[in-house]
Design a protein around this motif. Sequence first.
Motif, PDB file in Angstrom:
ATOM      1  N   UNK A 126       0.855  -1.178   0.000  1.00  0.00           N
ATOM      2  CA  UNK A 126       0.000   0.000   0.000  1.00  0.00           C
ATOM      3  C   UNK A 126       0.893   1.230   0.000  1.00  0.00           C
ATOM      4  N   UNK A 127       0.299   2.379  -0.276  1.00  0.00           N
ATOM      5  CA  UNK A 127       1.080   3.615  -0.203  1.00  0.00           C
ATOM      6  C   UNK A 127       0.194   4.744   0.307  1.00  0.00           C
ATOM      7  N   UNK A 128       0.862   5.726   0.891  1.00  0.00           N
ATOM      8  CA  UNK A 128       0.140   6.876   1.403  1.00  0.00           C
ATOM      9  C   UNK A 128       0.937   8.137   1.099  1.00  0.00           C
ATOM     10  N   UNK A 129       0.330   9.009   0.323  1.00  0.00           N
ATOM     11  CA  UNK A 129       0.937  10.289  -0.004  1.00  0.00           C
ATOM     12  C   UNK A 129       0.477  11.326   1.017  1.00  0.00           C
ATOM     13  N   UNK A 130       1.245  12.396   1.189  1.00  0.00           N
ATOM     14  CA  UNK A 130       0.848  13.437   2.148  1.00  0.00           C
ATOM     15  C   UNK A 130      -0.547  13.972   1.877  1.00  0.00           C
ATOM     16  N   UNK A 131      -1.366  14.003   2.913  1.00  0.00           N
ATOM     17  CA  UNK A 131      -2.711  14.535   2.787  1.00  0.00           C
ATOM     18  C   UNK A 131      -3.708  13.616   2.124  1.00  0.00           C
ATOM     19  N   UNK A 132      -3.276  12.396   1.831  1.00  0.00           N
ATOM     20  CA  UNK A 132      -4.169  11.443   1.173  1.00  0.00           C
ATOM     21  C   UNK A 132      -4.324  10.189   2.007  1.00  0.00           C
ATOM     22  N   UNK A 133      -5.363   9.435   1.699  1.00  0.00           N
ATOM     23  CA  UNK A 133      -5.587   8.179   2.405  1.00  0.00           C
ATOM     24  C   UNK A 133      -4.668   7.098   1.849  1.00  0.00           C
ATOM     25  N   UNK A 134      -4.453   6.101   2.671  1.00  0.00           N
ATOM     26  CA  UNK A 134      -3.659   4.961   2.229  1.00  0.00           C
ATOM     27  C   UNK A 134      -4.387   4.256   1.095  1.00  0.00           C
ATOM     28  N   UNK A 135      -3.633   3.896   0.056  1.00  0.00           N
ATOM     29  CA  UNK A 135      -4.254   3.245  -1.080  1.00  0.00           C
ATOM     30  C   UNK A 135      -3.528   1.957  -1.434  1.00  0.00           C
TER      31      UNK A 135
END
Length: 122
Positions: free
Chosen positions: A36-45
Amino acid sequence: VQLQAFGGGLVQAGGSLRLSCAASARTFSNYAMGWFRQAPGKEREFVVGIGWSGANTKYADSVKGRFTISRDNAKNTVYLQMNSLKPEDTAVYYCAASWRSYGSNPELYDYWGQGTQVTVSS
């Protein structure tokens, strides 16, 4: 089960990185694995998942054709080869282990690693 992800770093757009996730479990081959990945200000995807044998995989549309997941059960390790990286791939990448499935729902996963930062510059 303890999971340790490593291999992140800074790369230019179009470049490649390979992430690794080492698991402590003796029964690693019994677990489905996911990234999974999580970018700043975004939900984990969800990025990609792989079944216990490695024969079955599931990719997010955003990474199909660019990322490849694999696993080596003898080494208790799962890999994520990332090619043709884009700035939008910038995120903290997490590996996860599941008793149940390699699906895209994070609730399926029982154990999580600490994450490794991937930064893609334009």
